[in-house]
Write a protein that holds these residues in place. Structure first.
Motif, PDB file in Angstrom:
ATOM      1  N   ARG A   1     -27.900 -35.490 -22.580  1.00 30.33           N
ATOM      2  CA  ARG A   1     -28.949 -35.214 -23.568  1.00 30.33           C
ATOM      3  C   ARG A   1     -30.346 -35.427 -22.996  1.00 30.33           C
ATOM      4  NH1 ARG A   1     -30.615 -34.264 -28.401  1.00 30.33           N
ATOM      5  NH2 ARG A   1     -32.235 -35.479 -29.370  1.00 30.33           N
ATOM      6  N   ASP A   2     -30.566 -36.518 -22.332  1.00 24.89           N
ATOM      7  CA  ASP A   2     -31.873 -36.796 -21.741  1.00 24.89           C
ATOM      8  C   ASP A   2     -31.799 -36.527 -20.245  1.00 24.89           C
ATOM      9  OD1 ASP A   2     -32.969 -37.642 -24.175  1.00 24.89           O
ATOM     10  OD2 ASP A   2     -32.094 -39.620 -23.904  1.00 24.89           O
ATOM     11  N   GLY A   3     -32.496 -35.520 -19.817  1.00 26.83           N
ATOM     12  CA  GLY A   3     -32.557 -35.245 -18.391  1.00 26.83           C
ATOM     13  C   GLY A   3     -31.438 -34.383 -17.864  1.00 26.83           C
ATOM     14  N   GLY A   4     -30.830 -33.579 -18.711  1.00 28.39           N
ATOM     15  CA  GLY A   4     -29.806 -32.668 -18.235  1.00 28.39           C
ATOM     16  C   GLY A   4     -30.404 -31.636 -17.286  1.00 28.39           C
ATOM     17  N   THR A   5     -29.541 -30.893 -16.631  1.00 27.30           N
ATOM     18  CA  THR A   5     -30.045 -29.891 -15.698  1.00 27.30           C
ATOM     19  C   THR A   5     -29.161 -28.661 -15.691  1.00 27.30           C
ATOM     20  OG1 THR A   5     -30.753 -29.474 -13.434  1.00 27.30           O
ATOM     21  CG2 THR A   5     -28.820 -30.835 -13.693  1.00 27.30           C
ATOM     22  N   MET A   6     -29.775 -27.546 -15.433  1.00 22.39           N
ATOM     23  CA  MET A   6     -29.049 -26.311 -15.239  1.00 22.39           C
ATOM     24  C   MET A   6     -28.488 -26.308 -13.822  1.00 22.39           C
ATOM     25  SD  MET A   6     -30.495 -22.388 -15.204  1.00 22.39           S
ATOM     26  CE  MET A   6     -32.093 -23.021 -14.852  1.00 22.39           C
ATOM     27  N   VAL A   7     -27.348 -25.668 -13.656  1.00 21.16           N
ATOM     28  CA  VAL A   7     -26.726 -25.538 -12.346  1.00 21.16           C
ATOM     29  C   VAL A   7     -26.489 -24.047 -12.110  1.00 21.16           C
ATOM     30  CG1 VAL A   7     -24.724 -26.129 -10.927  1.00 21.16           C
ATOM     31  CG2 VAL A   7     -25.563 -27.769 -12.624  1.00 21.16           C
ATOM     32  N   VAL A   8     -26.806 -23.570 -10.918  1.00 21.01           N
ATOM     33  CA  VAL A   8     -26.539 -22.183 -10.552  1.00 21.01           C
ATOM     34  C   VAL A   8     -25.660 -22.190  -9.314  1.00 21.01           C
ATOM     35  CG1 VAL A   8     -27.569 -20.028  -9.718  1.00 21.01           C
ATOM     36  CG2 VAL A   8     -28.684 -21.301 -11.558  1.00 21.01           C
ATOM     37  N   VAL A   9     -24.596 -21.402  -9.358  1.00 13.70           N
ATOM     38  CA  VAL A   9     -23.697 -21.267  -8.216  1.00 13.70           C
ATOM     39  C   VAL A   9     -23.789 -19.828  -7.712  1.00 13.70           C
ATOM     40  CG1 VAL A   9     -21.297 -21.311  -7.429  1.00 13.70           C
ATOM     41  CG2 VAL A   9     -22.110 -23.039  -9.046  1.00 13.70           C
ATOM     42  N   ARG A  10     -24.053 -19.676  -6.427  1.00 15.64           N
ATOM     43  CA  ARG A  10     -24.031 -18.358  -5.789  1.00 15.64           C
ATOM     44  C   ARG A  10     -22.615 -18.173  -5.270  1.00 15.64           C
ATOM     45  NH1 ARG A  10     -28.475 -18.329  -1.893  1.00 15.64           N
ATOM     46  NH2 ARG A  10     -27.053 -19.481  -0.567  1.00 15.64           N
ATOM     47  N   GLU A  11     -21.891 -17.235  -5.832  1.00 13.30           N
ATOM     48  CA  GLU A  11     -20.468 -17.113  -5.551  1.00 13.30           C
ATOM     49  C   GLU A  11     -20.147 -16.634  -4.137  1.00 13.30           C
ATOM     50  OE1 GLU A  11     -17.929 -16.480  -9.348  1.00 13.30           O
ATOM     51  OE2 GLU A  11     -19.448 -14.893  -9.283  1.00 13.30           O
ATOM     52  N   SER A  12     -21.054 -15.917  -3.491  1.00  9.43           N
ATOM     53  CA  SER A  12     -20.745 -15.392  -2.163  1.00  9.43           C
ATOM     54  C   SER A  12     -20.484 -16.493  -1.143  1.00  9.43           C
ATOM     55  CB  SER A  12     -21.865 -14.478  -1.674  1.00  9.43           C
ATOM     56  OG  SER A  12     -23.068 -15.219  -1.537  1.00  9.43           O
ATOM     57  N   ASP A  13     -21.171 -17.613  -1.293  1.00 13.19           N
ATOM     58  CA  ASP A  13     -20.986 -18.720  -0.344  1.00 13.19           C
ATOM     59  C   ASP A  13     -20.792 -20.068  -1.042  1.00 13.19           C
ATOM     60  OD1 ASP A  13     -23.539 -19.131  -1.286  1.00 13.19           O
ATOM     61  OD2 ASP A  13     -24.512 -19.058   0.675  1.00 13.19           O
ATOM     62  N   ASP A  14     -20.602 -20.045  -2.363  1.00 19.50           N
ATOM     63  CA  ASP A  14     -20.411 -21.254  -3.176  1.00 19.50           C
ATOM     64  C   ASP A  14     -21.574 -22.241  -3.067  1.00 19.50           C
ATOM     65  OD1 ASP A  14     -17.996 -20.440  -4.287  1.00 19.50           O
ATOM     66  OD2 ASP A  14     -16.832 -21.261  -2.619  1.00 19.50           O
ATOM     67  N   ALA A  15     -22.758 -21.742  -2.736  1.00 17.05           N
ATOM     68  CA  ALA A  15     -23.945 -22.606  -2.701  1.00 17.05           C
ATOM     69  C   ALA A  15     -24.282 -23.026  -4.130  1.00 17.05           C
ATOM     70  CB  ALA A  15     -25.128 -21.883  -2.074  1.00 17.05           C
ATOM     71  N   VAL A  16     -24.643 -24.297  -4.311  1.00 19.10           N
ATOM     72  CA  VAL A  16     -24.937 -24.849  -5.629  1.00 19.10           C
ATOM     73  C   VAL A  16     -26.409 -25.256  -5.659  1.00 19.10           C
ATOM     74  CG1 VAL A  16     -24.359 -26.653  -7.293  1.00 19.10           C
ATOM     75  CG2 VAL A  16     -22.569 -25.686  -5.836  1.00 19.10           C
ATOM     76  N   PHE A  17     -27.093 -24.887  -6.742  1.00 17.74           N
ATOM     77  CA  PHE A  17     -28.515 -25.171  -6.903  1.00 17.74           C
ATOM     78  C   PHE A  17     -28.723 -25.950  -8.194  1.00 17.74           C
ATOM     79  CE2 PHE A  17     -27.883 -21.292  -4.588  1.00 17.74           C
ATOM     80  CZ  PHE A  17     -28.730 -21.407  -3.503  1.00 17.74           C
ATOM     81  N   PHE A  18     -29.589 -26.932  -8.163  1.00 21.99           N
ATOM     82  CA  PHE A  18     -29.879 -27.775  -9.318  1.00 21.99           C
ATOM     83  C   PHE A  18     -31.375 -27.741  -9.611  1.00 21.99           C
ATOM     84  CE2 PHE A  18     -26.282 -29.626  -7.072  1.00 21.99           C
ATOM     85  CZ  PHE A  18     -25.345 -29.739  -8.081  1.00 21.99           C
ATOM     86  N   ARG A  19     -31.697 -28.035 -10.860  1.00 25.29           N
ATOM     87  CA  ARG A  19     -33.073 -28.246 -11.313  1.00 25.29           C
ATOM     88  C   ARG A  19     -33.979 -27.078 -10.927  1.00 25.29           C
ATOM     89  NH1 ARG A  19     -33.768 -34.237  -9.322  1.00 25.29           N
ATOM     90  NH2 ARG A  19     -35.596 -34.335 -10.641  1.00 25.29           N
TER      91      ARG A  19
ATOM     92  N   LEU B   1     -14.572 -24.519 -16.963  1.00 25.65           N
ATOM     93  CA  LEU B   1     -15.035 -24.264 -15.603  1.00 25.65           C
ATOM     94  C   LEU B   1     -16.032 -25.332 -15.156  1.00 25.65           C
ATOM     95  CD1 LEU B   1     -14.961 -22.446 -13.113  1.00 25.65           C
ATOM     96  CD2 LEU B   1     -16.726 -21.025 -14.191  1.00 25.65           C
ATOM     97  N   GLY B   2     -16.946 -25.701 -16.040  1.00 30.22           N
ATOM     98  CA  GLY B   2     -17.906 -26.758 -15.726  1.00 30.22           C
ATOM     99  C   GLY B   2     -17.225 -28.076 -15.423  1.00 30.22           C
ATOM    100  N   ARG B   3     -16.207 -28.410 -16.213  1.00 30.31           N
ATOM    101  CA  ARG B   3     -15.450 -29.650 -15.971  1.00 30.31           C
ATOM    102  C   ARG B   3     -14.675 -29.583 -14.663  1.00 30.31           C
ATOM    103  NH1 ARG B   3     -15.126 -29.641 -21.546  1.00 30.31           N
ATOM    104  NH2 ARG B   3     -13.199 -28.456 -21.647  1.00 30.31           N
ATOM    105  N   ARG B   4     -14.005 -28.444 -14.418  1.00 27.41           N
ATOM    106  CA  ARG B   4     -13.217 -28.302 -13.182  1.00 27.41           C
ATOM    107  C   ARG B   4     -14.084 -28.440 -11.939  1.00 27.41           C
ATOM    108  NH1 ARG B   4     -10.714 -23.806 -15.521  1.00 27.41           N
ATOM    109  NH2 ARG B   4     -11.790 -22.424 -14.090  1.00 27.41           N
ATOM    110  N   LEU B   5     -15.316 -27.927 -12.013  1.00 29.98           N
ATOM    111  CA  LEU B   5     -16.211 -27.992 -10.857  1.00 29.98           C
ATOM    112  C   LEU B   5     -17.025 -29.284 -10.813  1.00 29.98           C
ATOM    113  CD1 LEU B   5     -17.436 -24.283 -10.773  1.00 29.98           C
ATOM    114  CD2 LEU B   5     -15.713 -25.375  -9.320  1.00 29.98           C
ATOM    115  N   GLY B   6     -16.855 -30.136 -11.809  1.00 32.79           N
ATOM    116  CA  GLY B   6     -17.540 -31.426 -11.825  1.00 32.79           C
ATOM    117  C   GLY B   6     -18.991 -31.351 -12.275  1.00 32.79           C
ATOM    118  N   PHE B   7     -19.340 -30.339 -13.074  1.00 32.20           N
ATOM    119  CA  PHE B   7     -20.725 -30.155 -13.513  1.00 32.20           C
ATOM    120  C   PHE B   7     -20.996 -30.659 -14.917  1.00 32.20           C
ATOM    121  CE2 PHE B   7     -20.855 -26.114 -10.706  1.00 32.20           C
ATOM    122  CZ  PHE B   7     -21.113 -26.859  -9.572  1.00 32.20           C
ATOM    123  N   SER B   8     -19.971 -31.033 -15.677  1.00 30.76           N
ATOM    124  CA  SER B   8     -20.163 -31.336 -17.098  1.00 30.76           C
ATOM    125  C   SER B   8     -21.161 -32.462 -17.346  1.00 30.76           C
ATOM    126  CB  SER B   8     -18.831 -31.640 -17.782  1.00 30.76           C
ATOM    127  OG  SER B   8     -18.179 -32.709 -17.151  1.00 30.76           O
TER     128      SER B   8
END
Length: 132
Positions: free
Chosen positions: A51-69, A39-46
């Protein structure tokens, strides 16, 4: 409403944070997916699992809003509801400052708890909420 928290599946610190979120998500509205998974690869999040400086990603499914860091952390607090919503006050802290703190933690996350060669989410209740 439902959310997906994408996390670095090779990071013990990140896996622990997933277990922590799952424990406080009493309504079971947050599901989890490793950034390195299908799923991460399909959505382009992989690539966010660097390793250095990675980030968590949160997707709100109701409107597909994507949040980083740091915005992802604030959205998770919102999703958890209750007293966690009090963390929303940090939206008034400039994003550049919030993200600087987030980046420092992300850059050092492997030092805090080490690495894992596989996702260490053995709790069946958490595993049931994993998406691939």
């Amino acid at each position: 409403m439902a959310w997906i928290q994408f996390f670095d599946g090779d990071c013990a610190f990140c896996s622990r944070s997933v277990r922590y979120v799952a424990r406080f998500d009493k309504r079971g509205r947050i599901s989890f997916a490793p950034l390195q998974g299908d799923l991460g690869r399909r959505l382009g999040f992989s690539h966010h699992a660097e390793r250095d400086g990675g980030t968590m990603v949160v997707v709100r499914e109701s409107d597909d809003a994507v949040f980083f860091r740091s915005d992802a952390l604030l959205e998770l607090a919102r999703a958890l509801g209750g007293a966690w919503r009090l963390f929303g006050i940090f939206r008034y802290v400039p994003r550049s400052l919030r993200d600087r703190v987030y980046d420092w933690i992300a850059e050092n996350r492997h030092r805090f708890l080490g690495e894992s060669d596989r996702c260490s989410l053995s709790d069946p209740a958490v595993r049931a909420r994993l998406r691939s």
